[in-house]
Design a protein around this motif. Structure first.
Motif, PDB file in Angstrom:
ATOM      1  N   GLU A 385     -16.095 -22.151   2.693  1.00  0.00           N
ATOM      2  CA  GLU A 385     -16.376 -21.230   1.594  1.00  0.00           C
ATOM      3  C   GLU A 385     -16.118 -21.924   0.253  1.00  0.00           C
ATOM      4  O   GLU A 385     -15.072 -22.531   0.041  1.00  0.00           O
ATOM      5  N   GLY A 386     -17.120 -21.873  -0.656  1.00  0.00           N
ATOM      6  CA  GLY A 386     -16.989 -22.468  -1.978  1.00  0.00           C
ATOM      7  C   GLY A 386     -17.521 -23.882  -2.077  1.00  0.00           C
ATOM      8  O   GLY A 386     -17.682 -24.412  -3.180  1.00  0.00           O
ATOM      9  N   GLU A 387     -17.789 -24.552  -0.953  1.00  0.00           N
ATOM     10  CA  GLU A 387     -18.324 -25.906  -0.989  1.00  0.00           C
ATOM     11  C   GLU A 387     -19.828 -25.884  -1.276  1.00  0.00           C
ATOM     12  O   GLU A 387     -20.513 -24.883  -1.005  1.00  0.00           O
ATOM     13  N   VAL A 388     -20.313 -27.017  -1.810  1.00  0.00           N
ATOM     14  CA  VAL A 388     -21.752 -27.191  -2.001  1.00  0.00           C
ATOM     15  C   VAL A 388     -22.186 -28.451  -1.270  1.00  0.00           C
ATOM     16  O   VAL A 388     -21.386 -29.352  -1.019  1.00  0.00           O
ATOM     17  N   LEU A 389     -23.449 -28.522  -0.909  1.00  0.00           N
ATOM     18  CA  LEU A 389     -24.024 -29.664  -0.218  1.00  0.00           C
ATOM     19  C   LEU A 389     -25.205 -30.170  -1.035  1.00  0.00           C
ATOM     20  O   LEU A 389     -26.088 -29.386  -1.404  1.00  0.00           O
ATOM     21  N   LEU A 390     -25.191 -31.479  -1.351  1.00  0.00           N
ATOM     22  CA  LEU A 390     -26.302 -32.090  -2.064  1.00  0.00           C
ATOM     23  C   LEU A 390     -27.253 -32.690  -1.047  1.00  0.00           C
ATOM     24  O   LEU A 390     -26.878 -33.608  -0.296  1.00  0.00           O
ATOM     25  N   LEU A 391     -28.459 -32.170  -1.018  1.00  0.00           N
ATOM     26  CA  LEU A 391     -29.479 -32.699  -0.119  1.00  0.00           C
ATOM     27  C   LEU A 391     -30.286 -33.746  -0.880  1.00  0.00           C
ATOM     28  O   LEU A 391     -30.915 -33.446  -1.898  1.00  0.00           O
ATOM     29  N   GLU A 392     -30.231 -34.981  -0.392  1.00  0.00           N
ATOM     30  CA  GLU A 392     -30.959 -36.083  -1.024  1.00  0.00           C
ATOM     31  C   GLU A 392     -31.703 -36.843   0.071  1.00  0.00           C
ATOM     32  O   GLU A 392     -31.081 -37.499   0.911  1.00  0.00           O
ATOM     33  N   ASP A 437     -24.474 -23.425   7.664  1.00  0.00           N
ATOM     34  CA  ASP A 437     -23.633 -22.237   7.850  1.00  0.00           C
ATOM     35  C   ASP A 437     -22.365 -22.395   7.015  1.00  0.00           C
ATOM     36  O   ASP A 437     -21.990 -23.505   6.619  1.00  0.00           O
ATOM     37  N   TYR A 438     -21.658 -21.255   6.794  1.00  0.00           N
ATOM     38  CA  TYR A 438     -20.422 -21.259   6.006  1.00  0.00           C
ATOM     39  C   TYR A 438     -19.292 -20.593   6.785  1.00  0.00           C
ATOM     40  O   TYR A 438     -19.519 -19.642   7.535  1.00  0.00           O
ATOM     41  N   VAL A 439     -18.060 -21.108   6.619  1.00  0.00           N
ATOM     42  CA  VAL A 439     -16.854 -20.543   7.231  1.00  0.00           C
ATOM     43  C   VAL A 439     -15.991 -19.947   6.127  1.00  0.00           C
ATOM     44  O   VAL A 439     -15.693 -20.628   5.132  1.00  0.00           O
ATOM     45  N   ALA A 440     -15.591 -18.669   6.303  1.00  0.00           N
ATOM     46  CA  ALA A 440     -14.771 -18.000   5.289  1.00  0.00           C
ATOM     47  C   ALA A 440     -13.336 -18.513   5.340  1.00  0.00           C
ATOM     48  O   ALA A 440     -12.845 -18.976   6.381  1.00  0.00           O
ATOM     49  N   ASN A 441     -12.637 -18.401   4.217  1.00  0.00           N
ATOM     50  CA  ASN A 441     -11.239 -18.811   4.144  1.00  0.00           C
ATOM     51  C   ASN A 441     -10.352 -17.841   4.916  1.00  0.00           C
ATOM     52  O   ASN A 441     -10.654 -16.643   5.039  1.00  0.00           O
ATOM     53  N   LEU A 442      -9.244 -18.321   5.445  1.00  0.00           N
ATOM     54  CA  LEU A 442      -8.281 -17.484   6.151  1.00  0.00           C
ATOM     55  C   LEU A 442      -7.579 -16.544   5.176  1.00  0.00           C
ATOM     56  O   LEU A 442      -7.329 -16.914   4.019  1.00  0.00           O
ATOM     57  N   PRO A 443      -7.213 -15.329   5.610  1.00  0.00           N
ATOM     58  CA  PRO A 443      -6.409 -14.451   4.746  1.00  0.00           C
ATOM     59  C   PRO A 443      -4.990 -15.002   4.612  1.00  0.00           C
ATOM     60  O   PRO A 443      -4.523 -15.774   5.449  1.00  0.00           O
ATOM     61  N   LEU A 469      -5.375 -20.171  15.769  1.00  0.00           N
ATOM     62  CA  LEU A 469      -5.573 -20.667  14.412  1.00  0.00           C
ATOM     63  C   LEU A 469      -4.256 -20.801  13.661  1.00  0.00           C
ATOM     64  O   LEU A 469      -4.261 -21.061  12.459  1.00  0.00           O
ATOM     65  N   PHE A 470      -3.106 -20.606  14.341  1.00  0.00           N
ATOM     66  CA  PHE A 470      -1.827 -20.710  13.646  1.00  0.00           C
ATOM     67  C   PHE A 470      -0.777 -21.221  14.623  1.00  0.00           C
ATOM     68  O   PHE A 470      -0.963 -21.201  15.851  1.00  0.00           O
ATOM     69  N   GLU A 471       0.355 -21.649  14.080  1.00  0.00           N
ATOM     70  CA  GLU A 471       1.489 -22.041  14.898  1.00  0.00           C
ATOM     71  C   GLU A 471       2.765 -21.893  14.087  1.00  0.00           C
ATOM     72  O   GLU A 471       2.753 -21.998  12.850  1.00  0.00           O
ATOM     73  N   GLN A 492       2.072 -21.350   9.928  1.00  0.00           N
ATOM     74  CA  GLN A 492       0.929 -21.843   9.173  1.00  0.00           C
ATOM     75  C   GLN A 492      -0.329 -21.716  10.021  1.00  0.00           C
ATOM     76  O   GLN A 492      -0.305 -21.917  11.231  1.00  0.00           O
ATOM     77  N   GLY A 493      -1.431 -21.352   9.325  1.00  0.00           N
ATOM     78  CA  GLY A 493      -2.707 -21.217  10.007  1.00  0.00           C
ATOM     79  C   GLY A 493      -3.770 -22.064   9.330  1.00  0.00           C
ATOM     80  O   GLY A 493      -3.710 -22.312   8.121  1.00  0.00           O
ATOM     81  N   THR A 494      -4.730 -22.545  10.093  1.00  0.00           N
ATOM     82  CA  THR A 494      -5.829 -23.329   9.539  1.00  0.00           C
ATOM     83  C   THR A 494      -7.059 -23.144  10.404  1.00  0.00           C
ATOM     84  O   THR A 494      -6.948 -22.985  11.630  1.00  0.00           O
ATOM     85  N   ASN A 495      -8.210 -23.145   9.750  1.00  0.00           N
ATOM     86  CA  ASN A 495      -9.475 -23.063  10.485  1.00  0.00           C
ATOM     87  C   ASN A 495     -10.391 -24.235  10.154  1.00  0.00           C
ATOM     88  O   ASN A 495     -11.603 -24.160  10.336  1.00  0.00           O
ATOM     89  N   GLY A 496      -9.790 -25.329   9.645  1.00  0.00           N
ATOM     90  CA  GLY A 496     -10.570 -26.494   9.270  1.00  0.00           C
ATOM     91  C   GLY A 496     -11.075 -26.439   7.855  1.00  0.00           C
ATOM     92  O   GLY A 496     -11.525 -27.449   7.307  1.00  0.00           O
ATOM     93  N   CYS A 497     -11.022 -25.271   7.223  1.00  0.00           N
ATOM     94  CA  CYS A 497     -11.485 -25.122   5.845  1.00  0.00           C
ATOM     95  C   CYS A 497     -10.363 -24.699   4.913  1.00  0.00           C
ATOM     96  O   CYS A 497     -10.309 -25.133   3.768  1.00  0.00           O
ATOM     97  N   SER A 498      -9.502 -23.794   5.371  1.00  0.00           N
ATOM     98  CA  SER A 498      -8.426 -23.297   4.524  1.00  0.00           C
ATOM     99  C   SER A 498      -7.126 -23.307   5.318  1.00  0.00           C
ATOM    100  O   SER A 498      -7.128 -23.390   6.548  1.00  0.00           O
ATOM    101  N   ARG A 499      -6.022 -23.186   4.595  1.00  0.00           N
ATOM    102  CA  ARG A 499      -4.703 -23.227   5.202  1.00  0.00           C
ATOM    103  C   ARG A 499      -3.883 -22.079   4.632  1.00  0.00           C
ATOM    104  O   ARG A 499      -3.861 -21.875   3.422  1.00  0.00           O
TER     105      ARG A 499
END
Length: 675
Positions: A385-392, A437-443, A469-471, A492-499
């Motif tokens: 969530e919030g990232e952009v991708l430059l297609l070139e 596709d996009y992954v939302a940030n964890l609450p 997603l947490f430990e 702490q929890g993480t989904n690869g995008c947010s912590r």
């Protein structure tokens, strides 16, 4: 189009070495990135290095060598360096006092010895000497000249300075001279070709050096080496050439016609006729030497030049004809084919050399193979969530069209979807697609505020995050965590995008319940330390003191109130004095650092013991050690680890024989732990 001058060297032998001279390194010698210099030995023990010229000198002709030498910065360093003339190279001699030239047969060495070795005949000062055949031991073979002080006046040669060094050989006068800092230090009158080299005039020049138990960096920088030969060059009509003289402080070129400046080191020359230029060079010591250049202009006959054109491309299956016609002289293509045209059937870099014997020209052209666009954009991907991708697209092309009709070479993706790009050229078209596709940030996870609990055995922490997603801090991944002791706990929890991270401090405590009632006997004149320990509590004795323990020497009833955040307890004990007849000896400090000295704390009893119970407390009244062995020795550890430095309290309850009775006796004190 590139025009190139052809400089034709004459038949005269040339050896005029400037800052571009080449030499080779051997042993521990190293190249120096500054100028035309080389490090003979680095500032390390037991080094042995050599630097040899790649070309030979002919000593039947005059020879001049000039540069700078550096003998180190350590006055106690060792051992020294040497300038060598030798008919062979690719070697290093004996190290240490041999200075890297020891036992180099058929050699002439100018040694610079900066370390006093009386066993080999060294004088007690930094000295230089002219040595034959690598005989560095002056007791066995005296030098052919010297020894004398290296520095005029006898100063320290390891002075962290470069010193001017000059060697001169005159085969007509049979005179060999060595100068340091513009002063003549060594001279030899005789035929060195005969006396040193058995009538072999061709030699290499070089430097050797060595260190031993003591060390120094030793290096040299070449400024000029001239074997007395001159230069002849032929240049095309109208060309300008830079003449190069040796280093110095003044230059006098003659004649001055056709020169940009007759008083500089490297003037530009453009003679219209054959001209012999002579230059007299004066160096910083006032020495002069001469050089000659013979320049002979040749006509420029280049008339026309037809370049190959701009870089281009062709489609697969096609061909392209390169044409260099119109040039009157011979054309040679990159694969050595001679002719005016060349048929291109493969992509690549093509060039043609066109020359007439005086002036040469080359032109080149890059020819690529054009194919239908094979556009590539990234594979399907998932973004946070919030990232952009430059297609070139790859390969890069300017003429593209995206799914929304835009034609920019780069497309910015900030929402989920399917994107494509297409392009076309004379050879065809191409297209590529990507799904994003996009992954939302964890609450945010919330364990609540730090808390303190009284008289409970456990506390449950819970988290509302998907399993996996947490430990927790111990690596567990349950949805709740059971707290049974005071401490800091986090999840702490993480989904690869947010912590998401939170922590809580939990304190579990109990209302004080100390067993302090009854009678506490103590020995007369000795006293006893009263203790009513309870974890994480404060103390108020009936005399107003607040320490966790209290030392008393008189009989009476003593009362203490023990308080913490869970409550308070007031307890009393009766201190009763007895005639113990037992002396307990205790040290006041110990140092458990493993050095075998005063590493443990223990008590000494001067009486007949029946029983002894020893307890040790920290400044908070917490029990850290306990033993019923009278010979107990505390090693300064708490819970299996080292206790921190500080003051600790001890108490001992003993039973001993006194007047045919068994006496119960208590005593205490303090001990300082130092590491």
């Amino acid at each position: 189009m590139n025009l190139k001058l052809i400089l034709l060297l004459g038949v005269y032998t040339l050896l005029c070495i400037s800052a571009r001279a080449q030499f080779s390194l051997y042993g521990d010698a190293e190249a120096d990135t500054i100028g035309n210099c080389a490090i003979i030995t680095p500032d390390e023990q037991y080094q042995r290095g050599a630097v040899w010229s790649n070309g030979q000198l002919n000593l039947n002709f005059p020879f001049e060598w000039k540069g700078r030498i550096f003998m180190g910065c350590n006055d106690d360093g060792a051992d020294g360096m040497a300038f060598i003339l030798c008919p062979f190279k690719d070697t290093v001699g004996v190290d240490g006092s041999g200075l890297g030239y020891g036992w180099l047969w058929q050699s002439l060495a100018i040694e610079f010895d900066t370390h006093y070795n009386p066993e080999v005949g060294d004088p007690p000062f930094d000295h230089m000497a002219l040595v034959k055949a690598g005989q560095s031991n002056h007791n066995e073979a005296p030098p052919r000249a010297g020894p004398v002080a290296i520095i005029p006046g006898g100063g320290n040669a390891e002075d962290c300075q470069e010193h001017i060094f000059r060697v001169s050989w005159d085969p007509v006068a049979d005179r060999f001279e060595v100068w340091v800092d513009c002063e003549l230090r060594l001279e030899y009158d005789g035929n060195i070709v005969k006396d040193f080299f058995d009538n072999q005039p061709r030699v290499y020049w070089g430097f050797t050096g060595a260190t031993g138990w003591q060390a120094n960096e030793q290096h040299f920088c070449l400024e000029f080496a001239n074997a007395g030969f001159n230069v002849q060059q032929e240049l095309c009509e109208g060309a300008i050439i830079e003449l190069e003289a040796g280093p110095g402080v003044a230059w006098d070129w003659t004649p001055g016609d056709g020169l940009s400046d007759s008083t500089i080191q490297n003037p530009m020359a453009a003679p219209l006729t054959t001209t012999r230029y002579e230059v007299v060079v004066t160096d910083e010591c006032g020495f002069t030497y001469e050089q000659e250049y013979l320049l002979r202009p040749a006509p420029d006959t280049l008339e026309n030049f037809f370049p190959l054109g701009q870089d281009t491309a062709f489609c697969a299956g096609d061909s392209l004809l390169l044409d260099a016609k119109g040039f009157r002289q011979r054309n040679i293509w990159q694969d050595s084919i001679i002719g005016n045209t060349f048929l291109v059937t493969e992509p690549g870099l093509y060039f043609v050399d066109m020359f007439n014997g005086c002036v040469a020209a080359r032109d080149s052209v890059q020819i690529d193979l054009m194919e239908a666009p094979n556009l590539q954009i990234p594979e399907d991907t998932t973004l946070c969530e919030g990232e952009v991708l430059l297609l070139e697209p790859e390969p890069f092309v300017l003429d593209v069209e995206w799914q929304d009709g835009s034609t920019d070479p780069i497309f910015v993706v900030d929402t989920a979807g399917t994107y494509w790009v297409s392009s076309s050229n004379a050879c065809g078209s191409g297209r590529d697609t990507v799904t994003v596709d996009y992954v939302a940030n964890l609450p945010d996870v919330n364990l609540g505020n730090d808390t303190s609990l009284c008289d409970v055995n456990e506390f449950i922490l819970a988290v509302d995050l998907p399993v996996g997603l947490f430990e927790w801090q111990d690596g567990s991944q349950t949805s709740s965590y059971r707290v049974t002791q005071t401490g800091v706990y986090y999840v702490q929890g993480t989904n690869g995008c947010s912590r998401s991270l939170d922590s809580i401090q939990v304190r579990l405590n109990n209302t004080p319940a100390v067993d302090f009632e009854g009678t506490t006997p103590f020995c007369e004149l000795v006293g006893v330390r009263l203790a009513a320990p309870w974890p994480e509590s404060s103390y108020m004795w009936d005399d107003g003191s607040t320490d966790s323990t209290r030392f008393v020497e008189t009989e009476g009833t003593y009362t203490v109130t023990i308080s913490n955040e869970c409550g308070a307890q007031t307890v009393s004990t009766d201190a009763v004095a007895t005639n113990c007849g037992c002396t307990i000896v205790a040290p006041t400090a110990f140092t458990p650092n493993g050095d075998g000295i005063n590493d443990q704390f223990g008590l000494t009893y001067i009486c007949t013991l029946q029983q002894a119970v020893i307890r040790i407390y920290n400044r908070w009244g917490n029990l850290v050690a306990e033993s019923s062995d009278p010979a107990f020795q505390w090693d300064g550890t708490c819970d299996g680890g080292d206790c921190p430095e500080g003051t600790y309290m001890w108490s001992v309850q003993v039973e001993f024989d006194s007047d045919e009775q068994v006496v119960d006796y208590q005593r205490g004190g303090s001990i300082v732990l130092m590491r």
